[in-house]
Design an enzyme around this catalytic site. Structure first.
Site, PDB file in Angstrom:
ATOM      1  N   ASN A  54       0.857  -1.190   0.000  1.00  0.00           N
ATOM      2  CA  ASN A  54       0.000   0.000   0.000  1.00  0.00           C
ATOM      3  C   ASN A  54       0.891   1.237   0.000  1.00  0.00           C
ATOM      4  OD1 ASN A  54      -1.514   2.306   1.281  1.00  0.00           O
ATOM      5  ND2 ASN A  54      -3.186   0.836   1.137  1.00  0.00           N
ATOM      6  N   SER A 109      -5.268  -0.495  -2.869  1.00  0.00           N
ATOM      7  CA  SER A 109      -5.848   0.818  -2.621  1.00  0.00           C
ATOM      8  C   SER A 109      -6.897   0.627  -1.539  1.00  0.00           C
ATOM      9  CB  SER A 109      -6.479   1.345  -3.908  1.00  0.00           C
ATOM     10  OG  SER A 109      -6.765   2.722  -3.770  1.00  0.00           O
ATOM     11  N   GLU A 110      -6.788   1.386  -0.430  1.00  0.00           N
ATOM     12  CA  GLU A 110      -7.610   1.038   0.733  1.00  0.00           C
ATOM     13  C   GLU A 110      -9.099   1.325   0.540  1.00  0.00           C
ATOM     14  OE1 GLU A 110      -5.012   3.165   0.865  1.00  0.00           O
ATOM     15  OE2 GLU A 110      -5.440   4.938   2.088  1.00  0.00           O
ATOM     16  N   ASN A 111      -9.460   2.020  -0.554  1.00  0.00           N
ATOM     17  CA  ASN A 111     -10.884   2.185  -0.831  1.00  0.00           C
ATOM     18  C   ASN A 111     -11.486   0.941  -1.494  1.00  0.00           C
ATOM     19  OD1 ASN A 111      -9.156   3.063  -2.950  1.00  0.00           O
ATOM     20  ND2 ASN A 111     -10.914   3.903  -4.028  1.00  0.00           N
ATOM     21  N   SER A 131     -11.249  -4.449   2.910  1.00  0.00           N
ATOM     22  CA  SER A 131      -9.966  -3.822   2.635  1.00  0.00           C
ATOM     23  C   SER A 131      -9.147  -3.662   3.917  1.00  0.00           C
ATOM     24  CB  SER A 131     -10.201  -2.450   1.993  1.00  0.00           C
ATOM     25  OG  SER A 131      -8.983  -1.798   1.772  1.00  0.00           O
TER      26      SER A 131
END
Lengths: 211, 235
Positions: A23, A46-48, A88
């Protein structure tokens, strides 16, 4: 002398290993993506809610439903997958992400990091940074060695509100690299950027470290 | 039982009251329930507590509800890109509970799953931990975070069938999935409603049990916060 932003990102990219899930934070950390060795499979999270971030889209491929955590339009890869924010962060908190590269306003000699808030000034919020530093296996901070005012950013104790306590494993600045073997050990100066002397690093660092 | 309503105002009928808590899906402006937000603005309901990762931007998404001063408190992880928010927050007109993004997602998931609290390492030793129980498991400290139960969830989906089985599209899934589960009632707005039988059961992202009411929100003019593109090498 020293490293520019791209060279700092390239130095961070040397910590990538084949098969890593990574990340990348916003700013210089994002540039690490341009420095992934061609013979290596590195999957960006991608943390979304996406694994396998592709490059920016061509103009005619822009899709409002496909963005990264910095809210920039991106593209997908044949190997990409999508999931919810709770999945996530289960990945992140659960220790499944191998490496994260983040920016910071301050790092302390004990590995504390402050990068989300300046009281009375910047009130944007921490986003996913607290979860990342608490859950990812290896935490690399990439930052300028000193602030715009010339003040050291690697200091004995953070003065700003913390993002995480005793979490940083490695610091890459425009002048040098500091690493520590574990969270009980002090940071050690392991590399100097080209043309930078150990004395300059000493002068511009308030934190205690081992040479 | 008919879950499909004519429009957002009809779908919200009887559900809104001053001082209520609403959980909203979306990340930035991606996958936000914009028809429902517009209808909540028009309803004039006030003193709202809203759990949402972001607070919209000026005059987009939840930014509209901020502008009309209908929000008492936000529970969010990131509120940048919003001048009106910043003004109200600095003037102490708006209460904000900053919640780490993963903790917020898990608080919604837990609330929806009947779990009143959970321990997490996120935020240990930071101001997020202030006033929270700390417990040591196997030599590591964790803090207690509470599940969120909202009076209402508002989400945006891509395709739903007539009974409310729902699919999301790409990164527009984000908080919509956990937010849907943590409300006593969830209303979904979607881009397309298809006949029962046309969604592959193995590919449903949100089972119909969570979707109590639904509207067709199309056509959408989806907003992009940062349009980033690359050039074709040989055009």
């Amino acid at each position: 002398m020293g490293w520019d932003r791209n060279q700092m990102a390239a130095r961070a990219a040397k910590e990538l290993r084949d098969g890593y899930y990574v990340n990348l934070g916003i700013g210089i950390p994002t540039l690490v993506a341009n420095n992934i060795p061609a013979d290596m499979t590195v999957t960006l999270q991608s943390e979304n809610g996406m694994l396998g971030i592709g490059p920016f889209p061509y103009e005619d491929e822009v899709d409002a439903d496909l963005i990264n955590a910095g809210k920039q339009t991106i593209s997908e890869l044949p190997s990409s997958s999508y999931f919810s924010s709770s999945d996530s962060f289960a990945m992140i908190r659960g220790g499944h992400i191998d490496l994260t590269v983040l920016g910071a306003m301050e790092v302390s000699e004990g590995g504390d990091i402050a990068n989300w808030m300046i009281p009375g000034k910047m009130i944007k919020g921490m986003g996913g940074a607290m979860d990342l530093v608490a859950g990812v296996k290896k935490i690399i901070v990439v930052m300028e060695h000193v602030s715009k005012n010339g003040d050291p950013k690697f200091i004995p104790e953070c003065t700003l509100p913390l993002t995480g306590k005793n979490v940083v494993d490695m610091i890459i600045t425009d002048l040098a690299v500091f690493q520590r073997a574990d969270h009980d050990s002090p940071f050690r100066l392991t590399e100097l950027a080209p043309g930078v002397a150990a004395e300059e690093v000493r002068d511009k660092t308030a934190a205690h470290y081992v040479e | 039982m008919q879950k499909i309503f004519a429009d957002a105002t009809a779908a919200l009928d009887g559900l809104l009251f001053d001082g209520m808590t609403i959980a909203a899906g979306g990340f930035g402006l991606c996958g936000i329930p914009e028809r429902l937000i517009d209808a909540i603005v028009a309803s004039g309901v006030k003193e709202l507590t809203i759990a949402s990762n972001n607070a919209g931007i000026d005059n987009e998404g939840l930014g509209k509800l901020l502008r009309t001063r209908q929000v008492k408190k936000m529970i969010s992880s990131y509120v940048g890109e919003n001048k009106e928010f910043e003004r109200q927050f600095l003037a102490k007109e708006l209460e904000v509970e900053f919640c780490p993004q993963g903790t917020l997602a898990e608080r919604m998931r837990a609330g929806g799953a009947g779990i009143p609290g959970f321990y997490t390492r996120t935020g240990v030793g930071t101001q997020v931990a202030e006033g929270k129980e700390v417990k040591n498991f196997d030599g590591e400290d964790y803090i207690l975070e509470r599940g969120i139960r909202a009076d209402l969830s508002i989400i945006k989906g891509w395709k739903a069938d007539e009974v409310g089985n729902l699919r999301f599209r790409k990164t527009a899934r984000n908080f919509n999935q956990p937010a849907a589960t943590c409300g006593r009632i969830c209303i979904a707005e979607v881009e397309e409603i298809v006949p029962v039988g046309s969604l592959e059961p193995d590919c449903v992202h949100l089972p119909s049990i969570y979707v109590k009411r639904m509207i067709l929100g199309a056509p959408y003019d989806k907003k992009i916060e940062f349009r980033t593109v690359r050039e074709r090498e040989d055009a």
